[in-house]
Motif scaffolding. Structure first.
Motif, PDB file in Angstrom:
ATOM      1  N   LYS A   7       0.838  -1.191   0.000  1.00  0.00           N
ATOM      2  CA  LYS A   7       0.000   0.000   0.000  1.00  0.00           C
ATOM      3  C   LYS A   7       0.879   1.249   0.000  1.00  0.00           C
ATOM      4  CE  LYS A   7      -0.468   0.211   5.050  1.00  0.00           C
ATOM      5  NZ  LYS A   7      -1.393   0.126   6.187  1.00  0.00           N
ATOM      6  N   PRO A   8       0.439   2.325  -0.638  1.00  0.00           N
ATOM      7  CA  PRO A   8       1.271   3.540  -0.697  1.00  0.00           C
ATOM      8  C   PRO A   8       1.541   4.097   0.694  1.00  0.00           C
ATOM      9  CG  PRO A   8      -0.528   3.641  -2.289  1.00  0.00           C
ATOM     10  CD  PRO A   8      -0.813   2.467  -1.405  1.00  0.00           C
ATOM     11  N   ALA A   9       2.760   4.487   0.925  1.00  0.00           N
ATOM     12  CA  ALA A   9       3.122   5.104   2.200  1.00  0.00           C
ATOM     13  C   ALA A   9       2.807   6.589   2.146  1.00  0.00           C
ATOM     14  CB  ALA A   9       4.601   4.886   2.489  1.00  0.00           C
ATOM     15  N   ASN A  10       2.182   7.095   3.183  1.00  0.00           N
ATOM     16  CA  ASN A  10       1.810   8.506   3.240  1.00  0.00           C
ATOM     17  C   ASN A  10       2.770   9.278   4.143  1.00  0.00           C
ATOM     18  OD1 ASN A  10      -0.565   8.075   1.662  1.00  0.00           O
ATOM     19  ND2 ASN A  10      -1.606   7.320   3.493  1.00  0.00           N
ATOM     20  N   GLU A  11       2.964  10.545   3.816  1.00  0.00           N
ATOM     21  CA  GLU A  11       3.746  11.412   4.685  1.00  0.00           C
ATOM     22  C   GLU A  11       2.910  11.734   5.919  1.00  0.00           C
ATOM     23  OE1 GLU A  11       6.814  12.668   4.706  1.00  0.00           O
ATOM     24  OE2 GLU A  11       7.308  11.417   2.978  1.00  0.00           O
ATOM     25  N   GLY A  27       4.504   0.939   1.703  1.00  0.00           N
ATOM     26  CA  GLY A  27       5.567   1.552   0.914  1.00  0.00           C
ATOM     27  C   GLY A  27       6.570   0.556   0.375  1.00  0.00           C
ATOM     28  N   GLY A  28       6.228  -0.738   0.391  1.00  0.00           N
ATOM     29  CA  GLY A  28       7.159  -1.763  -0.070  1.00  0.00           C
ATOM     30  C   GLY A  28       7.656  -2.595   1.098  1.00  0.00           C
ATOM     31  N   PHE A  29       8.498  -3.566   0.786  1.00  0.00           N
ATOM     32  CA  PHE A  29       8.967  -4.473   1.823  1.00  0.00           C
ATOM     33  C   PHE A  29      10.066  -3.869   2.690  1.00  0.00           C
ATOM     34  CE2 PHE A  29       7.063  -7.450  -1.219  1.00  0.00           C
ATOM     35  CZ  PHE A  29       6.259  -8.181  -0.352  1.00  0.00           C
ATOM     36  N   PRO A  59       2.554   3.372  14.453  1.00  0.00           N
ATOM     37  CA  PRO A  59       3.571   3.719  13.453  1.00  0.00           C
ATOM     38  C   PRO A  59       2.957   4.562  12.343  1.00  0.00           C
ATOM     39  CG  PRO A  59       3.535   1.349  13.922  1.00  0.00           C
ATOM     40  CD  PRO A  59       2.292   1.930  14.502  1.00  0.00           C
ATOM     41  N   VAL A  60       3.644   5.623  11.962  1.00  0.00           N
ATOM     42  CA  VAL A  60       3.119   6.491  10.908  1.00  0.00           C
ATOM     43  C   VAL A  60       4.070   6.604   9.719  1.00  0.00           C
ATOM     44  CG1 VAL A  60       1.650   7.843  12.439  1.00  0.00           C
ATOM     45  CG2 VAL A  60       4.036   8.529  12.113  1.00  0.00           C
ATOM     46  N   SER A  61       5.309   6.115   9.860  1.00  0.00           N
ATOM     47  CA  SER A  61       6.249   6.141   8.735  1.00  0.00           C
ATOM     48  C   SER A  61       7.357   5.130   8.974  1.00  0.00           C
ATOM     49  CB  SER A  61       6.847   7.535   8.522  1.00  0.00           C
ATOM     50  OG  SER A  61       7.685   7.902   9.606  1.00  0.00           O
ATOM     51  N   ASP A  62       7.947   4.684   7.889  1.00  0.00           N
ATOM     52  CA  ASP A  62       9.084   3.763   7.965  1.00  0.00           C
ATOM     53  C   ASP A  62       9.904   3.962   6.700  1.00  0.00           C
ATOM     54  OD1 ASP A  62       9.930   0.743   9.270  1.00  0.00           O
ATOM     55  OD2 ASP A  62      10.479   1.123   7.196  1.00  0.00           O
ATOM     56  N   THR A  63      11.134   4.425   6.870  1.00  0.00           N
ATOM     57  CA  THR A  63      12.009   4.723   5.746  1.00  0.00           C
ATOM     58  C   THR A  63      13.306   3.943   5.866  1.00  0.00           C
ATOM     59  OG1 THR A  63      11.128   6.980   5.606  1.00  0.00           O
ATOM     60  CG2 THR A  63      13.225   6.544   4.492  1.00  0.00           C
ATOM     61  N   VAL A  64      13.705   3.288   4.785  1.00  0.00           N
ATOM     62  CA  VAL A  64      15.013   2.646   4.726  1.00  0.00           C
ATOM     63  C   VAL A  64      15.959   3.613   4.030  1.00  0.00           C
ATOM     64  CG1 VAL A  64      16.348   0.706   3.846  1.00  0.00           C
ATOM     65  CG2 VAL A  64      14.018   0.342   4.664  1.00  0.00           C
ATOM     66  N   LEU A  65      17.028   3.974   4.710  1.00  0.00           N
ATOM     67  CA  LEU A  65      17.943   4.970   4.161  1.00  0.00           C
ATOM     68  C   LEU A  65      18.736   4.393   2.993  1.00  0.00           C
ATOM     69  CD1 LEU A  65      19.339   6.796   7.319  1.00  0.00           C
ATOM     70  CD2 LEU A  65      17.239   7.210   6.018  1.00  0.00           C
ATOM     71  N   GLY A  79       8.754   6.683  12.139  1.00  0.00           N
ATOM     72  CA  GLY A  79       8.000   7.693  12.853  1.00  0.00           C
ATOM     73  C   GLY A  79       6.861   7.062  13.636  1.00  0.00           C
ATOM     74  N   ILE A  80       6.650   7.525  14.876  1.00  0.00           N
ATOM     75  CA  ILE A  80       5.650   6.914  15.766  1.00  0.00           C
ATOM     76  C   ILE A  80       4.783   7.996  16.364  1.00  0.00           C
ATOM     77  CG2 ILE A  80       5.317   5.510  17.826  1.00  0.00           C
ATOM     78  CD1 ILE A  80       8.133   4.340  17.249  1.00  0.00           C
ATOM     79  N   ASP A  81       3.488   7.739  16.412  1.00  0.00           N
ATOM     80  CA  ASP A  81       2.509   8.632  17.019  1.00  0.00           C
ATOM     81  C   ASP A  81       2.077   8.015  18.343  1.00  0.00           C
ATOM     82  OD1 ASP A  81       0.534  10.383  17.693  1.00  0.00           O
ATOM     83  OD2 ASP A  81      -0.758   9.967  15.983  1.00  0.00           O
TER      84      ASP A  81
END
Length: 301
Positions: free
Chosen positions: A80-84, A252-254, A277-283, A296-298
């Motif tokens: 599913k698309p990851a949202n900002e 946003g992918g695996f 959880p509201v975001s997860d980014t792999v650098l 990111g966590i709410d």
């Protein structure tokens, strides 16, 4: 052979693999390898679709649709698309920085530039780890290091407890971080290394941490680090049951993290309880083998 029978049989095999992978024997690491690459069965289904279009029939349709539905049920949530996020109370970063790491300062700054509130790092005992620790200490007021694992925070850290993972040196500990939004129990972990046929120590360590977390009375919990395990591994099940994986929750992918040059598996995770959880980014690829995760966590729960 009836037209489309090959596609049907291959599809039936993939469906059985997806539904019954927990029955695969652990002998010589067979289950470890298969369960680690389960998301990649989607590629096999796509190839099966191409063959099915060539050998088009009712049987080929069934042979493609059924495993595709099962795969989608298991892994579709990741796509599913990851949202900002509109709001983030806590930003957590984690990375195994690796011993004898080239350009350690660049690795530290790659994380620091993301402005996380809490950071867990693994394999920080080497000379390169010492340089990374110095960089982190300059940017975070509070920190706790236990041999090869460390925790840095912009908020006070207290009530530290080492967790015995069955090794001769510490590889995990828990601590309370007194955030602006209330206390959060943070586990900084680095599970024992695993190789096909030699995974018993890691399996026991996963169960140990899962039990510690389940017995922890804290309402809000973060478990972050290098688990040397994918979320589809059967020994990860207890953690999956009691915690929310930030990648699974946000999509946003695996979010594969290892190896950094061409990631094929996600061995590093941020797991939470009592928070959203509201975001997860792999650098992007850095100088360490596993890539870093920033989540990111709410805390609105």
């Amino acid at each position: 052979m009836r037209k489309g029978t090959f596609v049907f049989l291959m599809g039936a095999g993939l469906t059985a693999l997806l539904l019954l992978h927990h029955l695969i024997p652990t002998t010589r690491g067979l289950a470890l390898v298969v369960e680690s690459v389960l998301p990649w069965t989607g590629v096999l289904i796509a190839l099966l679709l191409i063959v099915g279009l060539i050998r088009f029939s009712v049987w080929s349709i069934i042979g493609v649709v059924v495993p595709a539905l099962v795969w989608g049920q298991m892994f579709g949530v990741y796509l599913k698309p990851a949202n900002e996020p509109d709001h983030t109370d806590i930003v957590v970063a984690t990375q195994n920085v690796g011993a004898r790491l080239p350009e350690p300062s660049a690795t530290a700054l790659n994380i620091i530039e993301r402005k996380p509130d809490i950071v867990t790092l693994q394999e920080i005992e080497s000379l390169s780890g010492k340089i990374i620790r110095e960089q982190m200490d300059k940017n975070f007021k509070y920190h706790k290091v236990s041999d090869t694992v460390g925790l840095w925070s912009k908020w006070p850290i207290s009530d530290t407890e080492e967790i015995d993972l069955g090794l001769s040196w510490p590889r995990a500990f828990a601590a309370t971080v007194k955030t602006d939004h209330g206390n959060v129990r943070v586990y900084s972990v680095h599970m024992p290394s695993v190789r096909p046929g030699s995974e018993s120590l890691r399996n026991t360590a996963l169960q140990t941490v899962a039990q510690k977390v389940s017995e922890d009375p804290a309402q809000r919990v973060i478990v972050a680090g290098d688990f040397n395990s994918t979320s589809t591994d059967r020994y990860f099940a207890d953690l999956n049951d009691s915690l929310t994986n930030t990648r699974r929750a946000t999509g946003g992918g695996f979010g594969f993290t290892w190896p950094s040059q061409f990631p094929v598996a996600r061995l590093d995770h941020v797991l939470v309880r009592g928070m959203d959880p509201v975001s997860d980014t792999v650098l992007p690829r850095g100088t360490s083998d596993p890539r870093a995760i920033v989540a990111g966590i709410d805390l609105s729960q």
